[in-house]
Design an enzyme around this catalytic site. Structure first.
Site, PDB file in Angstrom:
ATOM      1  N   HIS A   1      42.660  40.153  26.736  1.00 29.31           N
ATOM      2  CA  HIS A   1      43.695  38.642  25.967  1.00 29.31           C
ATOM      3  C   HIS A   1      43.018  37.440  26.902  1.00 29.31           C
ATOM      4  CE1 HIS A   1      46.572  36.014  24.176  1.00 29.31           C
ATOM      5  NE2 HIS A   1      46.489  37.361  23.011  1.00 29.31           N
TER       6      HIS A   1
ATOM      7  N   CYS B   1       0.849  -1.052   0.114  1.00 27.89           N
ATOM      8  CA  CYS B   1      -0.431   0.255  -0.107  1.00 27.89           C
ATOM      9  C   CYS B   1       0.699   1.175   0.369  1.00 27.89           C
ATOM     10  CB  CYS B   1      -1.085   0.105   1.048  1.00 27.89           C
ATOM     11  SG  CYS B   1      -2.083  -1.574   1.412  1.00 27.89           S
TER      12      CYS B   1
ATOM     13  N   ASP C   1      37.588  18.836  14.491  1.00 29.19           N
ATOM     14  CA  ASP C   1      38.715  19.391  14.466  1.00 29.19           C
ATOM     15  C   ASP C   1      38.396  20.091  15.329  1.00 29.19           C
ATOM     16  OD1 ASP C   1      38.337  22.392  14.120  1.00 29.19           O
ATOM     17  OD2 ASP C   1      36.600  23.147  15.814  1.00 29.19           O
TER      18      ASP C   1
ATOM     19  N   ASP D   1      32.156  22.677  15.282  1.00 28.85           N
ATOM     20  CA  ASP D   1      31.614  23.088  15.851  1.00 28.85           C
ATOM     21  C   ASP D   1      31.046  24.762  15.429  1.00 28.85           C
ATOM     22  OD1 ASP D   1      33.547  23.957  16.852  1.00 28.85           O
ATOM     23  OD2 ASP D   1      32.664  24.627  18.163  1.00 28.85           O
TER      24      ASP D   1
ATOM     25  N   ASP E   1      33.998  25.631  10.006  1.00 29.93           N
ATOM     26  CA  ASP E   1      34.001  23.692   9.496  1.00 29.93           C
ATOM     27  C   ASP E   1      32.357  23.072   8.480  1.00 29.93           C
ATOM     28  OD1 ASP E   1      35.918  23.030  11.377  1.00 29.93           O
ATOM     29  OD2 ASP E   1      34.254  23.481  13.328  1.00 29.93           O
TER      30      ASP E   1
ATOM     31  N   GLY F   1      56.053  50.600  41.962  1.00 32.03           N
ATOM     32  CA  GLY F   1      57.829  51.813  41.065  1.00 32.03           C
ATOM     33  C   GLY F   1      57.788  50.823  40.932  1.00 32.03           C
TER      34      GLY F   1
END
Length: 730
Positions: free
Chosen positions: A455, A21, A416, A615, A619, A492
């Protein structure tokens, strides 16, 4: 010339009785103008079409389904499914109630010859009430120029009842044998099989229905400082939604106020609640813990993660795996072949073996009813449904059925590095003061300078100092030298914290650490050198930390027999150092983002079936190029859109789990197809009387019908056992 944008339509199809069917309807839909592809899934009674809306619309598609004798529904109505299952059970009880008395009537003849008229009445009621569905199904099938299981059953019960009725009327003489119980029991047994089959198939599709039930139907909006209860469908992107303790979150969003722990088990499979505070994302259908949250809606309705998951799982369950093509080809000629075999059975026994007409006739009926293409049609889709549901419960989304089959054929898995195998967050690994300087003095000076920098290396040093309760002193005259480090004044003293080049530019002698710096570079570690008043204090080494489970993932993939390769843009020494830590087989280093797909193609040209795990946006081309693209759930939307498998929990071990689930699912499909084929290979010859010359054993038509019913049930039950098999996929 522009290519038309195809739309997808998924709907429910009622009235299919067997795999033939589904195949008939699929051919019908595929032939419609504007339909690019059509897939009809007998196991979950669904159809998936991709079509050009400029040429055809939903109304014409549904009309084509109805003209083929089936009933299309835009959405799945669980209440109707339950009513349908109840109707099946009631018809079974009705047929059994009338069929059971036929046996003693045939044996003991309590009313003499008149008992046969009562038998004919009872069998006739069963035949043309509970059995009418087979006639209707056979008519629809033949009208569509195809033959399905209903054709076989209708032929069998008509032959049994018709012959018995003619015998009762004396057309075969005074001693004509009657077997009204055969047609009635056939209807009852097939109905019994259909009821069991519908129950088992319902269990296979429970996971998706449970997902849909998780959606919240109400939401509490914050409007002008007040609270307003509204249907969840009324929430718009940007609205503020109040989530009380214990509430189910109605939309995807970002926490703007409050703190709580959210149960995300339905998405990630993780049993422990996840802490949420301002700035953290939350997912619709997850459950808030004991805290009060205010969430700004970012995705609503069909765009929420739950809706996307539902669509992906539904698409996977409605798709056809390549191995199913074999079953489809067999099913297309199965019924005509069985009819021919039934005729050959009758001819052989009646004309060649010179057996009585009734003997040959019963064997021919048994051949008709024992054969059933349903087991072949259910073998693959039921296993796919269970396999995808098992993956879903573990936070692994298979976007297509073919992925479940193909993932088991992988030979090489490319990873990755940053964000996939490693967290992308640096951590302090070594503190190396020069002679005469303590580690505490070195770290204290470094953290004082780095506290003002944004940083990643500076942030890692500050975070490490906090874990040791090191308090950062205040500094003045801060100057951040782009890409190299920080210059400032501390009590100083002029302090420098940064790269070897920066210290060299300021005339700082660093030869005391040359050997150590070479060693750290060979290990792929970054270094921050610290100096005060022109004198070197030492160096702090940092490394990108492997994700939890990365080592376990690589170990499990190797145990399966796969080769693992890390693809990274890092310098080769740094990449090799990470690879050694994780146990990866090979490294592709200093790879530009655009070249990742080239790496994938190179391995494919070597004859390898390649999986790519990533991710990021960079990629996505490699994920698309790979035979199987595996996207980390915490990654970018484009990566998840491109991947074939999505790891919702962002657990890299799920790469191995996905492959193991795929292998177990493919094994179950093979088992199902084996039993479906072997059942017919053995069952049809037995029904045709193969054992009679040796053992004097024949298979009565009613018991052939019972065997046919259980063939489909056994295949579906074997698929359901996949849930138990996958428990070892920890």
């Amino acid at each position: 010339m522009s290519v038309p944008a195809h739309q997808q339509l998924v709907f429910v199809v009622r009235g299919m009785h067997c795999a033939n069917c589904a195949q008939t309807l699929e051919k019908k839909l595929s032939s419609l103008p504007g339909v690019a592809s059509a897939r009809v899934n007998f196991a979950d009674e669904s159809a998936t079409l991709h079509f050009d809306p400029a040429q055809i619309d939903n109304i014409r598609i549904f009309a084509a389904v109805e003209s083929s004798g089936f009933r299309p529904l835009a959405v799945r109505d669980e209440a109707e499914e339950q009513r349908e299952a109840r109707r099946e059970l009631l018809w079974l009880i009705f047929a059994a109630t009338l069929s059971v008395p036929l046996m003693p009537l045939m044996w003991w003849m309590p009313f003499g010859h008149d008992a046969h008229w009562l038998e004919a009445l009872l069998a006739g009621i069963v035949q043309f009430t509970a059995g009418w569905t087979f006639y209707r199904g056979a008519f629809v099938s033949l009208r569509n120029r195809a033959a399905n299981m209903d054709v076989l059953v209708a032929l069998g019960i008509t032959a049994a009842y018709g012959y018995s009725l003619l015998a009762l009327c004396g057309l075969f003489g005074p001693d004509g044998e009657m077997f009204f119980e055969t047609s009635a029991m056939l209807v009852t047994f097939v109905r019994f099989g259909k009821w069991l089959e519908s129950r088992a198939r319902g269990k296979a599709g429970q996971a998706l229905r449970k997902l849909l039930a998780l959606q919240a139907d109400r939401a509490c909006l914050l409007v002008d400082g007040g609270e307003q209860e509204v249907p969840a469908s009324r929430v718009q992107v940007g609205d503020l939604v109040l989530i009380r303790p214990g509430d189910r979150i109605p939309v995807d969003g970002i926490v703007v106020e409050g703190a709580s722990a959210v149960d995300e088990a339905m998405v990630t499979g993780e049993p422990l609640p996840v802490a949420k505070a301002a700035g953290d994302p939350v997912t619709g259908a997850t459950v808030n813990g004991s805290g009060r949250l205010v969430v700004r809606a970012t995705r609503i309705g069909e765009e929420t993660l739950l809706s996307q998951i539902v669509r992906m799982v539904a698409a996977a369950q409605g798709d056809k795996a390549p191995i199913q093509r074999l079953a489809d080809r067999v099913a297309s000629w199965f019924v005509p072949t069985v009819v021919v075999l039934a005729l050959l059975t009758f001819t052989t026994w009646y004309w060649l073996a010179d057996k009585p007409f009734l003997f040959a006739f019963k064997l021919a009926i048994a051949v008709l009813v024992i054969a059933c293409p349903c087991a072949l049609g259910l073998a693959t889709p039921t296993a796919i449904m269970v396999g995808s549901a098992v993956g879903l419960s573990r936070g692994i989304l298979f976007k297509r059925a073919s992925v479940l089959e193909q993932v088991s054929r992988l030979q090489v898995v490319l990873f990755d590095k940053t964000g996939t195998l490693t967290s992308g967050l640096f951590a302090v690994t070594d503190i190396l003061p020069v002679h005469g300087v303590s580690a505490g003095e070195l770290l204290g000076t470094a953290v004082a300078a780095e506290q003002v920098s944004s940083h990643p290396l500076a942030k890692a040093i500050v975070a490490h100092a906090r874990t040791l309760d090191v308090v950062a002193s205040a500094v003045d005259d801060v100057e951040e030298i782009g890409g190299h480090g920080v210059r400032c004044t501390l009590d100083g003293m002029v302090v420098l914290a940064g790269s070897l080049r920066m210290l060299g530019d300021h005339g700082i002698e660093t030869s005391a650490l040359t050997a150590e710096l070479d060693r750290l570079a060979g290990e792929g570690k970054a270094t921050v050198l610290v100096a005060a008043n022109g004198r070197l204090l030492g160096a702090i080494a940092l490394a990108d930390t492997p994700k939890a489970g990365a080592v376990e993932a690589i170990r499990r993939l190797k145990r399966i027999g796969l080769r693992t390769v890390m693809v990274s843009g890092d310098r080769r020494p740094a990449a090799l150092a990470v690879a050694r830590t994780l146990g990866i087989d090979a490294v592709e280093a200093e790879v530009l983002p655009a070249d990742k797909q080239v790496i994938v193609r190179n391995y494919q040209q070597q004859g390898c079936c390649v999986g790519m795990v990533g991710d990021g946006i960079n990629d996505a081309p490699a994920l698309a190029r790979a035979d199987i693209g595996i996207a980390i759930g915490s990654g970018t939307d484009v990566a998840k859109e491109t991947g074939d498998i999505i790891l919702v929990r962002s657990d890299v071990v799920d790469v191995a789990r996905a492959i193991e689930i795929g292998e177990l699912t493919l094994d179950r499909i093979r088992q199902n197809l084996f039993w479906a084929f072997i059942y017919n290979i053995i069952g049809i010859p037995v029904a045709a009387g193969l054992l009679y010359p040796i053992f004097g054993v024949i298979l009565k038509p009613e018991f052939a019908g019972l065997a046919m019913a259980f063939s489909s049930v056994s295949v579906v039950s074997n698929s359901l056992l996949l849930k138990w098999s996958t428990r070892r996929v920890a």
